[in-house]
Design an enzyme around this catalytic site. Sequence first.
Site, PDB file in Angstrom:
ATOM      1  N   CYS A   1      16.923   8.769   0.441  1.00  0.00           N
ATOM      2  CA  CYS A   1      15.493   9.062   0.274  1.00  0.00           C
ATOM      3  C   CYS A   1      15.210  10.557   0.358  1.00  0.00           C
ATOM      4  O   CYS A   1      14.066  10.989   0.156  1.00  0.00           O
ATOM      5  CB  CYS A   1      14.670   8.322   1.322  1.00  0.00           C
ATOM      6  SG  CYS A   1      15.021   6.571   1.368  1.00  0.00           S
TER       7      CYS A   1
ATOM      8  N   CYS B   1       4.882  -0.395   6.743  1.00  0.00           N
ATOM      9  CA  CYS B   1       5.990  -0.012   5.847  1.00  0.00           C
ATOM     10  C   CYS B   1       5.479   0.778   4.650  1.00  0.00           C
ATOM     11  O   CYS B   1       4.392   0.516   4.139  1.00  0.00           O
ATOM     12  CB  CYS B   1       6.667  -1.259   5.282  1.00  0.00           C
ATOM     13  SG  CYS B   1       7.262  -2.419   6.511  1.00  0.00           S
ATOM     14  N   SER B   2       6.312   1.713   4.167  1.00  0.00           N
ATOM     15  CA  SER B   2       6.043   2.311   2.861  1.00  0.00           C
ATOM     16  C   SER B   2       6.388   1.239   1.831  1.00  0.00           C
ATOM     17  O   SER B   2       7.223   0.373   2.077  1.00  0.00           O
ATOM     18  CB  SER B   2       6.910   3.554   2.650  1.00  0.00           C
ATOM     19  OG  SER B   2       8.279   3.219   2.738  1.00  0.00           O
TER      20      SER B   2
ATOM     21  N   LYS C   1       3.302   6.081   3.037  1.00  0.00           N
ATOM     22  CA  LYS C   1       2.606   4.831   3.348  1.00  0.00           C
ATOM     23  C   LYS C   1       1.590   4.455   2.271  1.00  0.00           C
ATOM     24  O   LYS C   1       1.573   3.331   1.807  1.00  0.00           O
ATOM     25  CB  LYS C   1       1.932   4.982   4.734  1.00  0.00           C
ATOM     26  CG  LYS C   1       1.116   3.815   5.197  1.00  0.00           C
ATOM     27  CD  LYS C   1       1.966   2.670   5.673  1.00  0.00           C
ATOM     28  CE  LYS C   1       2.016   1.444   4.890  1.00  0.00           C
ATOM     29  NZ  LYS C   1       1.090   0.839   4.100  1.00  0.00           N
TER      30      LYS C   1
ATOM     31  N   HIS D   1       6.479   5.402  -2.180  1.00  0.00           N
ATOM     32  CA  HIS D   1       7.773   5.997  -1.842  1.00  0.00           C
ATOM     33  C   HIS D   1       8.831   5.658  -2.901  1.00  0.00           C
ATOM     34  O   HIS D   1       9.720   4.840  -2.673  1.00  0.00           O
ATOM     35  CB  HIS D   1       8.190   5.488  -0.452  1.00  0.00           C
ATOM     36  CG  HIS D   1       9.446   6.093   0.090  1.00  0.00           C
ATOM     37  ND1 HIS D   1       9.925   7.336  -0.294  1.00  0.00           N
ATOM     38  CD2 HIS D   1      10.350   5.616   1.007  1.00  0.00           C
ATOM     39  CE1 HIS D   1      11.056   7.584   0.352  1.00  0.00           C
ATOM     40  NE2 HIS D   1      11.333   6.570   1.132  1.00  0.00           N
TER      41      HIS D   1
HETATM   42  N1  COA Z   1       1.649  -1.238   1.991  1.00  0.00           N
HETATM   43  C1  COA Z   1       0.524  -1.850   1.559  1.00  0.00           C
HETATM   44  N2  COA Z   1       0.519  -2.982   0.835  1.00  0.00           N
HETATM   45  C2  COA Z   1       1.707  -3.508   0.489  1.00  0.00           C
HETATM   46  C3  COA Z   1       2.907  -2.917   0.880  1.00  0.00           C
HETATM   47  C4  COA Z   1       2.849  -1.754   1.653  1.00  0.00           C
HETATM   48  N3  COA Z   1       3.959  -1.177   2.082  1.00  0.00           N
HETATM   49  N4  COA Z   1       3.933  -3.650   0.387  1.00  0.00           N
HETATM   50  C5  COA Z   1       3.383  -4.665  -0.297  1.00  0.00           C
HETATM   51  N5  COA Z   1       2.052  -4.585  -0.224  1.00  0.00           N
HETATM   52  C6  COA Z   1       1.098  -5.534  -0.783  1.00  0.00           C
HETATM   53  C7  COA Z   1       1.341  -5.857  -2.242  1.00  0.00           C
HETATM   54  O1  COA Z   1       0.532  -5.101  -3.106  1.00  0.00           O
HETATM   55  C8  COA Z   1       0.942  -7.317  -2.307  1.00  0.00           C
HETATM   56  O2  COA Z   1      -0.468  -7.428  -2.340  1.00  0.00           O
HETATM   57  P1  COA Z   1      -1.199  -8.546  -3.225  1.00  0.00           P
HETATM   58  O3  COA Z   1      -0.691  -9.862  -2.648  1.00  0.00           O
HETATM   59  O4  COA Z   1      -2.635  -8.274  -2.976  1.00  0.00           O
HETATM   60  O5  COA Z   1      -0.739  -8.306  -4.618  1.00  0.00           O
HETATM   61  C9  COA Z   1       1.373  -7.873  -0.972  1.00  0.00           C
HETATM   62  O6  COA Z   1       1.362  -6.752  -0.080  1.00  0.00           O
HETATM   63  C10 COA Z   1       2.744  -8.513  -1.016  1.00  0.00           C
HETATM   64  O7  COA Z   1       3.600  -7.655  -1.746  1.00  0.00           O
HETATM   65  P2  COA Z   1       5.113  -7.942  -2.025  1.00  0.00           P
HETATM   66  O8  COA Z   1       5.582  -6.994  -3.066  1.00  0.00           O
HETATM   67  O9  COA Z   1       5.337  -9.417  -2.253  1.00  0.00           O
HETATM   68  O10 COA Z   1       5.757  -7.532  -0.659  1.00  0.00           O
HETATM   69  P3  COA Z   1       7.232  -7.758  -0.202  1.00  0.00           P
HETATM   70  O11 COA Z   1       7.191  -8.699   0.942  1.00  0.00           O
HETATM   71  O12 COA Z   1       8.131  -8.076  -1.363  1.00  0.00           O
HETATM   72  O13 COA Z   1       7.632  -6.311   0.283  1.00  0.00           O
HETATM   73  C11 COA Z   1       8.066  -4.824   2.078  1.00  0.00           C
HETATM   74  C12 COA Z   1       7.028  -5.723   1.383  1.00  0.00           C
HETATM   75  C13 COA Z   1       7.392  -4.122   3.224  1.00  0.00           C
HETATM   76  C14 COA Z   1       9.227  -5.675   2.568  1.00  0.00           C
HETATM   77  C15 COA Z   1       8.570  -3.792   1.028  1.00  0.00           C
HETATM   78  O14 COA Z   1       7.488  -3.039   0.551  1.00  0.00           O
HETATM   79  C16 COA Z   1       9.612  -2.868   1.636  1.00  0.00           C
HETATM   80  O15 COA Z   1      10.789  -3.212   1.706  1.00  0.00           O
HETATM   81  N6  COA Z   1       9.199  -1.662   2.071  1.00  0.00           N
HETATM   82  C17 COA Z   1      10.114  -0.711   2.679  1.00  0.00           C
HETATM   83  C18 COA Z   1      10.768   0.116   1.618  1.00  0.00           C
HETATM   84  C19 COA Z   1      11.902   0.930   2.209  1.00  0.00           C
HETATM   85  O16 COA Z   1      12.681   0.483   3.022  1.00  0.00           O
HETATM   86  N7  COA Z   1      12.021   2.187   1.743  1.00  0.00           N
HETATM   87  C20 COA Z   1      13.034   3.080   2.226  1.00  0.00           C
HETATM   88  C21 COA Z   1      12.644   3.625   3.538  1.00  0.00           C
HETATM   89  S1  COA Z   1      13.928   4.472   4.358  1.00  0.00           S
END
Ligand code: COA
Length: 385
Positions: free
Chosen positions: A83, A206-207, A329, A333
């Site tokens: 990242c 989470c981002s 956030k 990201h």
């Molecule tokens: N912030 C705000 N809203 C979020 C979000 C976030 N981080 N992630 C997802 N959403 C919302 C989506 O828009 C969706 O909304 P909707 O139902 O109104 O359309 C809902 O939440 C579900 O989204 P979805 O894509 O199904 O979520 P997910 O469960 O597949 O993924 C996480 C969510 C947090 C697991 C994923 O975003 C993630 O892995 N984040 C971390 C990324 C990471 O590790 N980056 C590297 C860092 S070192």
Amino acid sequence: MRDVAIIGVGMNKWGELWKSSLRDIAVESALKAIADAKVSRVDSIFIGCMSSGLFTGQEHMASVLADYLGYGRVPATRVESACASGGLAFKAGFAEVAAGMAEIVLVVGAEKMTDVSGNEATYALGTAADQEYECYNGATFPGLYAMMAARHMHEYGTTRRQLSLVASKNHDNGLKNPNAQFRMKVTPQEVEGSVMVSDPLRVLDCSPVTDGSAALILCPLTMAKKLSGRAGVRVLGIGHATDTIALHSRESLTTLRAVKEAGALAYKAAGVKPADIDLAEVHDCFTIAEIMVTEALGFAKPGEGGKLVESKATSFGGRIPVNVSGGLKSKGHPVGATGVAQLVELTEQLRRQAGTRQVKNAEIGLAQNMGGTGGSSIVTILGRN
Ligand code: COA
């Protein structure tokens, strides 16, 4: 070493961009930066990209970018540090200009993460942790940061509410950023009521997973005015360090050693101290990360990052505004693009062109970009010229 200036910036609107491919978004930001800098050529290209192979099936992104920009003969290099790939691409471009190897350098950060399933994205991101000891045994990034959060809460009494305040602050800021992915207000109560991902981290800690790119043009400070008609934003100092790749090898789960060391090196190179920084863009991949990073950079004492956000010192209008862009956030990201976008934000701030998110009288800005759980980090300090 020559002094280096940023004379052009560009980025696209981040989010889930199904109509554009990775090369489309990389080219879009690059062309914006080139137009902003008013240059008619570039001598060298760097692209920060973490995992285009796993996310889109395309490697060799440096050549793809040069080709699709119409700069097919220009030397182009891809830089990868998870990242922190974008921040490291910037360092590589800076070094070429500083060393006199090139006059005009284009630095791009780009990632397209939403064309794969959530499971595939989690796997691709996990390759930045220790594959043999962490991921093979089921750890994910939310899981690893959750362990850091739990330990920080245990050692220092950091509260659930303090984590929520980071998310709430950054979403407030992102509301003012037209390029941000999630432009919505989020209250601390909403963070605390959102779906649990890995205890104590909830989805709004989470981002997100994002498609996006950002780009910059660098040149020697002495050429900035002649080339672009502007004095340019000056690179004051860069610090870069690494830490163990696996969390279990660290002396402490609550100290980001690479961030601390990169920060100390950057402050020394720039000849400034934490109190001189007017605003900071930091790597809030999870809410706990912003708390730990503000401690490692000396904005708060060890263990007091939670209290810092609670005091509103890091809010817009506070003593040291952190992530006025919305941060990872709210802005999103796209991993390889993040480090470059942080510097785009600082450049716009230091040029006083940040619109409603403008930090008053900003003179010195700091960007901190991090790979994995802090296995690598780079800190860059920019100054208004
Ligand atoms: N912030 C705000 N809203 C979020 C979000 C976030 N981080 N992630 C997802 N959403 C919302 C989506 O828009 C969706 O909304 P909707 O139902 O109104 O359309 C809902 O939440 C579900 O989204 P979805 O894509 O199904 O979520 P997910 O469960 O597949 O993924 C996480 C969510 C947090 C697991 C994923 O975003 C993630 O892995 N984040 C971390 C990324 C990471 O590790 N980056 C590297 C860092 S070192």
